[in-house]
Design a protein around this motif. Structure first.
Motif, PDB file in Angstrom:
ATOM      1  N   VAL A 134       6.924   9.691  27.599  1.00 57.50           N
ATOM      2  CA  VAL A 134       5.617  10.325  27.452  1.00 57.50           C
ATOM      3  C   VAL A 134       5.568  11.278  26.263  1.00 57.50           C
ATOM      4  O   VAL A 134       4.567  11.352  25.541  1.00 57.50           O
ATOM      5  CB  VAL A 134       5.215  11.051  28.764  1.00 57.50           C
ATOM      6  CG1 VAL A 134       6.183  12.180  29.107  1.00 57.50           C
ATOM      7  CG2 VAL A 134       3.796  11.576  28.661  1.00 57.50           C
ATOM      8  N   LEU A 135       6.665  12.016  26.016  1.00 59.12           N
ATOM      9  CA  LEU A 135       6.690  12.937  24.872  1.00 59.12           C
ATOM     10  C   LEU A 135       6.720  12.180  23.552  1.00 59.12           C
ATOM     11  O   LEU A 135       6.095  12.595  22.568  1.00 59.12           O
ATOM     12  CB  LEU A 135       7.900  13.876  24.975  1.00 59.12           C
ATOM     13  CG  LEU A 135       7.946  15.005  23.934  1.00 59.12           C
ATOM     14  CD1 LEU A 135       6.699  15.884  24.025  1.00 59.12           C
ATOM     15  CD2 LEU A 135       9.210  15.853  24.118  1.00 59.12           C
ATOM     16  N   VAL A 136       7.423  11.041  23.548  1.00 57.99           N
ATOM     17  CA  VAL A 136       7.450  10.199  22.345  1.00 57.99           C
ATOM     18  C   VAL A 136       6.037   9.732  22.001  1.00 57.99           C
ATOM     19  O   VAL A 136       5.625   9.754  20.833  1.00 57.99           O
ATOM     20  CB  VAL A 136       8.374   8.970  22.544  1.00 57.99           C
ATOM     21  CG1 VAL A 136       8.326   8.050  21.315  1.00 57.99           C
ATOM     22  CG2 VAL A 136       9.799   9.423  22.813  1.00 57.99           C
ATOM     23  N   TYR A 137       5.291   9.345  23.039  1.00 59.41           N
ATOM     24  CA  TYR A 137       3.918   8.898  22.798  1.00 59.41           C
ATOM     25  C   TYR A 137       3.066  10.014  22.208  1.00 59.41           C
ATOM     26  O   TYR A 137       2.257   9.775  21.306  1.00 59.41           O
ATOM     27  CB  TYR A 137       3.274   8.397  24.092  1.00 59.41           C
ATOM     28  CG  TYR A 137       1.790   8.142  23.912  1.00 59.41           C
ATOM     29  CD1 TYR A 137       1.344   7.021  23.222  1.00 59.41           C
ATOM     30  CD2 TYR A 137       0.845   9.061  24.363  1.00 59.41           C
ATOM     31  CE1 TYR A 137      -0.010   6.807  22.998  1.00 59.41           C
ATOM     32  CE2 TYR A 137      -0.518   8.852  24.157  1.00 59.41           C
ATOM     33  CZ  TYR A 137      -0.926   7.726  23.470  1.00 59.41           C
ATOM     34  OH  TYR A 137      -2.266   7.531  23.237  1.00 59.41           O
ATOM     35  N   THR A 138       3.216  11.246  22.704  1.00 58.45           N
ATOM     36  CA  THR A 138       2.414  12.349  22.168  1.00 58.45           C
ATOM     37  C   THR A 138       2.729  12.589  20.688  1.00 58.45           C
ATOM     38  O   THR A 138       1.835  12.916  19.910  1.00 58.45           O
ATOM     39  CB  THR A 138       2.629  13.657  22.962  1.00 58.45           C
ATOM     40  OG1 THR A 138       4.014  13.994  22.965  1.00 58.45           O
ATOM     41  CG2 THR A 138       2.153  13.501  24.390  1.00 58.45           C
ATOM     42  N   LYS A 152       5.746  21.402  25.809  1.00 54.24           N
ATOM     43  CA  LYS A 152       6.055  20.504  24.689  1.00 54.24           C
ATOM     44  C   LYS A 152       4.892  19.549  24.423  1.00 54.24           C
ATOM     45  O   LYS A 152       4.463  19.367  23.273  1.00 54.24           O
ATOM     46  CB  LYS A 152       7.339  19.719  24.976  1.00 54.24           C
ATOM     47  CG  LYS A 152       8.598  20.554  24.954  1.00 54.24           C
ATOM     48  CD  LYS A 152       9.833  19.691  25.226  1.00 54.24           C
ATOM     49  CE  LYS A 152      11.095  20.535  25.217  1.00 54.24           C
ATOM     50  NZ  LYS A 152      12.308  19.714  25.519  1.00 54.24           N
ATOM     51  N   ILE A 153       4.376  18.933  25.484  1.00 55.05           N
ATOM     52  CA  ILE A 153       3.247  18.007  25.344  1.00 55.05           C
ATOM     53  C   ILE A 153       2.033  18.736  24.780  1.00 55.05           C
ATOM     54  O   ILE A 153       1.363  18.253  23.862  1.00 55.05           O
ATOM     55  CB  ILE A 153       2.905  17.360  26.699  1.00 55.05           C
ATOM     56  CG1 ILE A 153       4.032  16.431  27.145  1.00 55.05           C
ATOM     57  CG2 ILE A 153       1.583  16.589  26.616  1.00 55.05           C
ATOM     58  CD1 ILE A 153       3.820  15.821  28.518  1.00 55.05           C
ATOM     59  N   LEU A 154       1.753  19.940  25.304  1.00 59.68           N
ATOM     60  CA  LEU A 154       0.572  20.695  24.879  1.00 59.68           C
ATOM     61  C   LEU A 154       0.663  21.093  23.405  1.00 59.68           C
ATOM     62  O   LEU A 154      -0.320  20.986  22.661  1.00 59.68           O
ATOM     63  CB  LEU A 154       0.402  21.938  25.752  1.00 59.68           C
ATOM     64  CG  LEU A 154      -0.052  21.666  27.190  1.00 59.68           C
ATOM     65  CD1 LEU A 154       0.068  22.921  28.044  1.00 59.68           C
ATOM     66  CD2 LEU A 154      -1.488  21.155  27.206  1.00 59.68           C
ATOM     67  N   TYR A 155       1.835  21.544  22.965  1.00 59.81           N
ATOM     68  CA  TYR A 155       1.964  21.964  21.569  1.00 59.81           C
ATOM     69  C   TYR A 155       1.894  20.778  20.603  1.00 59.81           C
ATOM     70  O   TYR A 155       1.307  20.869  19.527  1.00 59.81           O
ATOM     71  CB  TYR A 155       3.261  22.750  21.341  1.00 59.81           C
ATOM     72  CG  TYR A 155       2.995  24.219  21.146  1.00 59.81           C
ATOM     73  CD1 TYR A 155       2.167  24.675  20.128  1.00 59.81           C
ATOM     74  CD2 TYR A 155       3.544  25.160  22.006  1.00 59.81           C
ATOM     75  CE1 TYR A 155       1.902  26.027  19.963  1.00 59.81           C
ATOM     76  CE2 TYR A 155       3.283  26.513  21.856  1.00 59.81           C
ATOM     77  CZ  TYR A 155       2.457  26.938  20.824  1.00 59.81           C
ATOM     78  OH  TYR A 155       2.183  28.270  20.669  1.00 59.81           O
ATOM     79  N   VAL A 156       2.486  19.661  20.981  1.00 58.34           N
ATOM     80  CA  VAL A 156       2.406  18.470  20.122  1.00 58.34           C
ATOM     81  C   VAL A 156       0.957  18.001  20.015  1.00 58.34           C
ATOM     82  O   VAL A 156       0.480  17.645  18.931  1.00 58.34           O
ATOM     83  CB  VAL A 156       3.301  17.329  20.660  1.00 58.34           C
ATOM     84  CG1 VAL A 156       3.069  16.050  19.851  1.00 58.34           C
ATOM     85  CG2 VAL A 156       4.779  17.724  20.581  1.00 58.34           C
ATOM     86  N   LEU A 157       0.241  18.029  21.139  1.00 51.95           N
ATOM     87  CA  LEU A 157      -1.172  17.642  21.107  1.00 51.95           C
ATOM     88  C   LEU A 157      -1.994  18.607  20.271  1.00 51.95           C
ATOM     89  O   LEU A 157      -2.948  18.205  19.589  1.00 51.95           O
ATOM     90  CB  LEU A 157      -1.733  17.581  22.533  1.00 51.95           C
ATOM     91  CG  LEU A 157      -1.247  16.412  23.401  1.00 51.95           C
ATOM     92  CD1 LEU A 157      -1.768  16.549  24.820  1.00 51.95           C
ATOM     93  CD2 LEU A 157      -1.680  15.072  22.812  1.00 51.95           C
TER      94      LEU A 157
END
Length: 417
Positions: free
Chosen positions: A176-180, A122-127
């Motif tokens: 952390v996901l909200v921040y990304t 999830k983090i990688l795709y949002v980034l």
């Protein structure tokens, strides 16, 4: 010549240096504000995970930019008086970057077959979605036209929005996901505003270029892509290795130290970006030599300052828990003795004088040597945090030595007997 006359003579250079300084300082200060806050709020481990994910995405960002953040400015300098060719060059750059972005979506999906990546998909795709901002942001155009002032407002709006919303919404490691997502929104906003500014500045009209022109631009840009990927090995791969084989806490320590060192290098990064179009037109080796010597002197001065004041900066940006990386910062501060001069000589000198293939070849050679040593450390099970830090420093010293040798070999520098 009076100071006023000197300023007038170099008015364009002075203006672009100021505004590019403003943009880069805004970027780096935003990172430091956020690092100082996020390390405390997210904790060492979660912040390390975020930094580790960003290190992986750096390769995709470089691939999507395809070397145009450096090389694109040369096209703008060459075609800025020909509106038709300028529109075609800009369109070509966006087409290549767009195709690279689509391919990146596929490549990232392939990485999820590996458990270490799948856990953070999830983090990688949002980034990765955030790289749409890098795709759109036309810093190469404004460097080439020497109109960096026009980009100040888009960057200011996006960065202030990110800082304010982060302080308001992010309060624990669970966010952390909200921040990304917030980061992705700010990047896309900055890129969109930058593109609108470009369109207004020249009345940009998209033109479908000939296939031969696209292939010509791609062929030349690929050398810069290779060089930029090689440069990433020194930082992004180091962070990846630390996180994969050691701990995420050590990723945080390394990243904070690296950011402190690179804020000292920032003025030289700005200087080479501003001076590149000037030296490209003037072809003055004397001017290049002056900037090179200046970078060595100022680099040594900054090294001395950081060596004695480093602990204060660690405390400021990372808190008491990060003070344990004081020795790491002292080791990494050695980069200040070579990296500023490497910026000027490599990214400005070799590119401006048409020796870009030698520069990118030098980067690639050092990156391969670095990679081979890392593989050796992993296979022999002797990989340690201090070892990888020293290897990071050694790599830049090796690159510096190779570039100086190449400068004398190609007559960019010469000795008068």
């Amino acid at each position: 010549m009076s100071i006023f006359s000197l300023i007038q003579k170099h008015k364009s250079l002075t203006s672009n240096f100021f505004h590019l300084s403003f943009i880069r300082l805004l970027n780096i200060s935003t990172k430091f504000f956020l690092v100082a806050y996020l390390v405390r709020v997210l904790g060492e481990k979660t912040f390390g995970l975020l930094t580790w994910s960003e290190a992986i995405l750096q390769y995709f960002i470089v691939f999507i930019n395809f070397g145009f953040n450096l090389y694109g400015a040369r096209y703008i300098v060459n075609y800025k008086n020909d509106r038709n060719m300028l529109n075609k060059a800009i369109s070509t750059i966006y087409i290549i970057k767009g195709l690279a972005f689509l391919l990146s979506l596929v490549l990232l999906g392939a990485l999820f077959y590996f458990n270490s990546f799948n856990a953070n998909y999830k983090i990688l795709y949002v980034l990765l979605i955030a790289t749409l901002g890098d795709l759109l942001f036309p810093i190469w155009y404004f460097q080439g036209t020497e109109k960096m002032k026009l980009l100040s407002k888009p960057v200011l709006i996006a960065k202030l929005l990110l800082i304010c919303v982060t302080f308001f919404l992010i309060g624990s490691s669970e966010d952390v996901l909200v921040y990304t997502f917030l980061f992705a929104i700010s990047q896309i906003l900055m890129g969109t505003l930058g593109f609108i500014t470009l369109k207004k500045d020249i009345g940009f009209i998209f033109k479908i270029p000939e296939k031969s022109f696209i292939l010509e631009v791609t062929k030349t840009a690929k050398y810069y892509l290779l060089g930029n990927i090689s440069m990433l090995i020194f930082n992004a791969l180091t962070i990846f290795i630390i996180g994969y084989y050691l701990t995420m806490e050590k990723v945080t320590g390394f990243d904070v130290c690296l950011k402190i060192v690179f804020i000292c290098i920032l003025p030289f990064e700005i200087l080479q970006a501003v001076v590149l179009p000037i030296i490209t037109k003037s072809q003055s080796k004397t001017e290049l030599k002056k900037y090179f010597i200046l970078s060595l002197v100022l680099g040594f001065t900054l090294y001395c300052i950081l060596f004695f004041l480093g602990d204060n900066l660690l405390l400021l940006f990372g808190g008491e828990n990060i003070l344990k990386y004081s020795d790491t910062l002292k080791k990494m501060s050695l980069l200040l003795l070579t990296v500023p001069a490497t910026f000027i000589l490599g990214q400005c000198g070799f590119v401006a004088f048409g020796n870009d293939k030698r520069y990118n070849f030098s980067l690639t050679v050092v990156a391969i040597i670095y990679f081979i040593i890392v593989i050796g450390l992993i296979l022999s099970k002797t990989l340690r945090f201090d070892t990888i830090v020293w290897l990071r420093v050694f790599s830049d010293y090796l690159l510096f030595g190779i570039l100086v040798f190449q400068a004398f070999k190609t007559k960019i520098f010469y000795i008068k007997w």
